[in-house]
Design an enzyme around this catalytic site. Sequence first.
Site, PDB file in Angstrom:
ATOM      1  N   GLY A  85       0.792  -1.225   0.000  1.00  0.00           N
ATOM      2  CA  GLY A  85       0.000   0.000   0.000  1.00  0.00           C
ATOM      3  C   GLY A  85       0.822   1.271   0.000  1.00  0.00           C
ATOM      4  N   GLU A 135       5.030  -5.864   2.158  1.00  0.00           N
ATOM      5  CA  GLU A 135       4.783  -6.525   0.869  1.00  0.00           C
ATOM      6  C   GLU A 135       4.213  -5.536  -0.137  1.00  0.00           C
ATOM      7  OE1 GLU A 135       2.319  -9.736   2.463  1.00  0.00           O
ATOM      8  OE2 GLU A 135       0.586  -8.432   2.175  1.00  0.00           O
ATOM      9  N   PRO A 136       5.008  -4.549  -0.516  1.00  0.00           N
ATOM     10  CA  PRO A 136       4.529  -3.560  -1.481  1.00  0.00           C
ATOM     11  C   PRO A 136       4.460  -4.138  -2.887  1.00  0.00           C
ATOM     12  CG  PRO A 136       6.829  -3.151  -0.972  1.00  0.00           C
ATOM     13  CD  PRO A 136       6.392  -4.303  -0.100  1.00  0.00           C
ATOM     14  N   ARG A 183       2.693  -1.812  -5.858  1.00  0.00           N
ATOM     15  CA  ARG A 183       2.730  -0.585  -6.637  1.00  0.00           C
ATOM     16  C   ARG A 183       4.024   0.210  -6.495  1.00  0.00           C
ATOM     17  NH1 ARG A 183      -1.734   1.952  -7.417  1.00  0.00           N
ATOM     18  NH2 ARG A 183      -2.620   0.718  -5.729  1.00  0.00           N
ATOM     19  N   ARG A 241      -7.560   1.188 -14.460  1.00  0.00           N
ATOM     20  CA  ARG A 241      -7.589   1.973 -13.230  1.00  0.00           C
ATOM     21  C   ARG A 241      -8.446   3.237 -13.304  1.00  0.00           C
ATOM     22  NH1 ARG A 241      -3.637   4.017 -10.864  1.00  0.00           N
ATOM     23  NH2 ARG A 241      -4.239   3.414  -8.776  1.00  0.00           N
ATOM     24  N   CYS A 292     -16.638   0.129 -26.195  1.00  0.00           N
ATOM     25  CA  CYS A 292     -18.014   0.604 -26.208  1.00  0.00           C
ATOM     26  C   CYS A 292     -18.588   0.652 -24.799  1.00  0.00           C
ATOM     27  CB  CYS A 292     -18.840  -0.270 -27.138  1.00  0.00           C
ATOM     28  SG  CYS A 292     -18.249  -0.073 -28.823  1.00  0.00           S
ATOM     29  N   GLU A 293     -18.061   1.584 -24.023  1.00  0.00           N
ATOM     30  CA  GLU A 293     -18.516   1.840 -22.658  1.00  0.00           C
ATOM     31  C   GLU A 293     -18.293   3.321 -22.416  1.00  0.00           C
ATOM     32  OE1 GLU A 293     -19.682  -0.134 -20.187  1.00  0.00           O
ATOM     33  OE2 GLU A 293     -19.560  -1.972 -21.392  1.00  0.00           O
ATOM     34  N   TYR A 313      -0.590  -2.634 -11.871  1.00  0.00           N
ATOM     35  CA  TYR A 313      -2.018  -2.801 -12.145  1.00  0.00           C
ATOM     36  C   TYR A 313      -2.388  -2.246 -13.526  1.00  0.00           C
ATOM     37  CZ  TYR A 313      -1.583  -3.636  -7.200  1.00  0.00           C
ATOM     38  OH  TYR A 313      -1.159  -4.123  -5.975  1.00  0.00           O
TER      39      TYR A 313
HETATM   40  C1  PLP Z   1      -2.340  -6.169  -3.424  1.00  0.00           C
HETATM   41  C2  PLP Z   1      -1.694  -6.566  -2.191  1.00  0.00           C
HETATM   42  C3  PLP Z   1      -0.510  -5.958  -1.774  1.00  0.00           C
HETATM   43  C4  PLP Z   1       0.168  -4.861  -2.539  1.00  0.00           C
HETATM   44  O1  PLP Z   1      -0.549  -3.670  -2.539  1.00  0.00           O
HETATM   45  P1  PLP Z   1       0.111  -2.365  -3.198  1.00  0.00           P
HETATM   46  O2  PLP Z   1      -0.892  -1.305  -2.977  1.00  0.00           O
HETATM   47  O3  PLP Z   1       0.334  -2.641  -4.626  1.00  0.00           O
HETATM   48  O4  PLP Z   1       1.381  -2.080  -2.476  1.00  0.00           O
HETATM   49  C5  PLP Z   1       0.074  -6.400  -0.616  1.00  0.00           C
HETATM   50  N1  PLP Z   1      -0.498  -7.388   0.124  1.00  0.00           N
HETATM   51  C6  PLP Z   1      -1.645  -7.975  -0.234  1.00  0.00           C
HETATM   52  C7  PLP Z   1      -2.216  -9.041   0.597  1.00  0.00           C
HETATM   53  C8  PLP Z   1      -2.280  -7.581  -1.395  1.00  0.00           C
HETATM   54  O5  PLP Z   1      -3.420  -8.180  -1.743  1.00  0.00           O
END
Ligand code: PLP
Length: 871
Positions: free
Chosen positions: A709, A745-746, A748, A784, A815-816, A845
């Site tokens: 996140g 666990e990033p 993005r 997105r 077509c949306e 993404y």
């Molecule tokens: C998607 C996800 C992430 C990564 O999220 P980002 O916003 O891309 O950093 C980390 N952990 C879990 C469990 C996820 O589903």
Amino acid sequence: MASIPSSPRWIVLKFGGTSVSERARWDTVGRLARERHQSGNARALVVVSALSGVTNALQAIAEGAHDPAGRMEALVERHRVFAHTLGLDADDVLGGRLTALRALATDARAQARPYDWQAEVLAQGELLSSTLGAAYLRSQGLDFGWTDARDWLDALELPHQSDWARRLAVSCQRDADDAWRARFAAHSDAPMLLTQGFIARHGDGGTAILGRGGSDTSAALFGALLRAQRVEIWTDVPGMFSANPREVPDARLLTRLDYAEAQEIATTGAKVLHPRALGPCRTAGVPLAILDTGRPELPGTLIEASVDPVPGVKAISRRNGIVLVSMETVGMWQQVGFLADVFERFRAHGLSVDLIGSSETNVTVSLDPSDNLVSTDVLARLSDDLAQFCRVKVIAPCAAITLVGRGMRSLLHKLSDVWATMGRERVHLISQSSNDLNLTFVIDEADADGLLPELHAELIDSEAMPVRETSVFGPRWREIDGQLRRRPQPWWQARRDELLGLADGATPRYVYDLATVRARARALAAVAPVDRRYYAIKANPHADILRLLVDEGFGLECVSQGELEHVFATLPDLAPDRVLFTPSFAPIDEYAAAFAHGVTVTLDNIEALMRWPEVFRGRTLWLRVDLGRGEGHHAKVMTGGLASKFGLPVDRIDAFLAAARPLGVRISGLHAHLGSGVDTPEHWRSVCDELGGIAERIGSILTIDIGGGLPIPYRDEDEPFDLDAWSVGLAEVKAAYPGYLLAIEPGRYLVAEAGALLLTVTQVVEKSGIRRVGGDAGMNALMRPALYDAWHDVHNLSRLDDTGTAEFDVVGPICESSDVLGRRRLLPAATVPGDILLVADTGAYGHAMANTYNRRELPGETVLPAQGEPQ
Ligand SMILES: *Cc1c(COP(=O)(O)O)cnc(C)c1O
């Protein structure tokens, strides 16, 4: 016929205490006045306040503080010293005034402290500062005259005014005839004049004081009386802002407002200008500018009658200490005179009512402490009095949160996020003014803490606050203050030709720059408190990216069996303990497959455990919890909170442990992933802190995983995530819970900026005034924007340096109606079919979410060779 030469018009400049207390500042005063005189073909009238602190000292004397003579002597000394600083002989310049100052302390009236004596005392500060200033500016070769403001401003006697107000908080006449103006113009030859703020002439010939906001009001009065070109209020802030910059560093400077909006903003929040000061200019139609003496190059705030006002929220403010009086009644509501009786009681206690809300059986009013003396005594007496009509409840302390701007009524639909945020709090009262300028919410004061930055951001995101209107919205406070951290130049700018070559006949296509991925990975690796790093591969599972990140020491986080298989196919030698499996509502076979691979499995509910005990028996698991709230850049990416499908609620942890124990299931990790694009380091600190507390309770935890996140700056005005601040917060929590490994666990953060989507323009069409540029892919290649209203910069790579731009909606071929990549984007007006568009920051993404809707092919992917290397 000979024409009578028209006399030059006036520009009125007002300088406050801090602007007249230093020599260098007086040089600025002189320079600005001379510039106005020379370039504006105008005469300059400079209105000044007393030196800093002097009015307060005089006020104390006027109010009877002990040792008035000693206090006067200190003021004499202060002015003598300052005269010396200005290189002036104090006796020559101020002799008579200093004598008058001393005499006032021992004046026969001093003991009884009549109002006329008090006014005389208070007036001395401005008389002294203006006299010193005029002498100094003349000594610098400037042609300055000096005039006594009392000769020109006449106090009015208003009905119902107290004797005190008639002397010490006067209003003045705002109209003058041409003869008055001619007299003023003729009384001095000097092109520039210096006079005093704050003081006027009483009807009896003595001195009168303008009261709060006095000097600004003096300048406005002179502006109105002289029909000036403009009044300039020079202060030590850049102008009015869209919110208090101390609370909202993202607040924008408001460069142009109309009188009504400015009045409303001055009344509900901004302390820059006293609301009283606008009246005279407004009536006379004289523009008033607020400018910063220390930063004269900034545009400031110009307040004028506007012919075509920009609709939208201009400012949000918060007033604390609001008291609500709720009056509940049964039956007497429709009786004639009920409200009159009620309000009469407020009047009797000297209370002026601010906002009113009413229903069939309840009337609630708010009292603003800045207009009222709302002591507990007064409230108790008021309640007693009102008790004969109704049941009274006092709710305090509250905060009034006000949105100000033209056209509030037609904006309500854009305020849904604001309503949602407010809805989390207890809203006691909502008031919308019928002049369509003001919408106010009253909530508990404690709930208002930290709310303004969030609301301000929501107003911008929803376009209720139209910050792209550059005629109204100027730079952000952080920018002015030099605190803004800019996002770096994107990598693709230096590789334009290469990208154009790649795009030729081969779009839609994603391109990835691995050097950017590596740089982000190394930045995260340098964050000391984090022990384990996993890359959430769903953001971008491209094999080259996985290999690179594993090489950089990252583990991989998968959410499906498909991702697991892809990982082991790509990296057959990867140790399973470097892989996490964190699915949501996955078929049970996928868990079994994950255990077979030997990876770390995370579970987030009891039901699966109970239904398939054999799959989990004897296993070591990580537990994903829901901390009861979500965060993130959009409601659809908040993965925490009771409304989201993810995570075990904290209050079910004990039940989970009870179900796990008989199966011999061990919980070795605790996981929470609250959402994506969470940009406050404090948030991370608190998540980490909560998990630490839960881990202590569980006992068997080795690793705390705070999820992904981490945000990236999608817009030019977004700041890069502050890894240092983040790291500091995490380190604090680690110190509190030293026994655990900390994991992240990033997704993005590692890859978003590394990717760009290249499109070829298919058609450019104008329809009903809206210009659209179409690309050969849209929501099929990049979901997105349609899914989250996400923002991606769009550039015309073929015409990167074109300056003649126009607004376009960037759309795709699907077509949306939601097939829009960006609205109202500035692109070269010359954009034509065949041009290459670049959609930035699409490495996360992007391709991973692309689809074949409308039977359009998936976009291609190209990993760019490291720069300088042969292909
Ligand atoms: C998607 C996800 C992430 C990564 O999220 P980002 O916003 O891309 O950093 C980390 N952990 C879990 C469990 C996820 O589903």
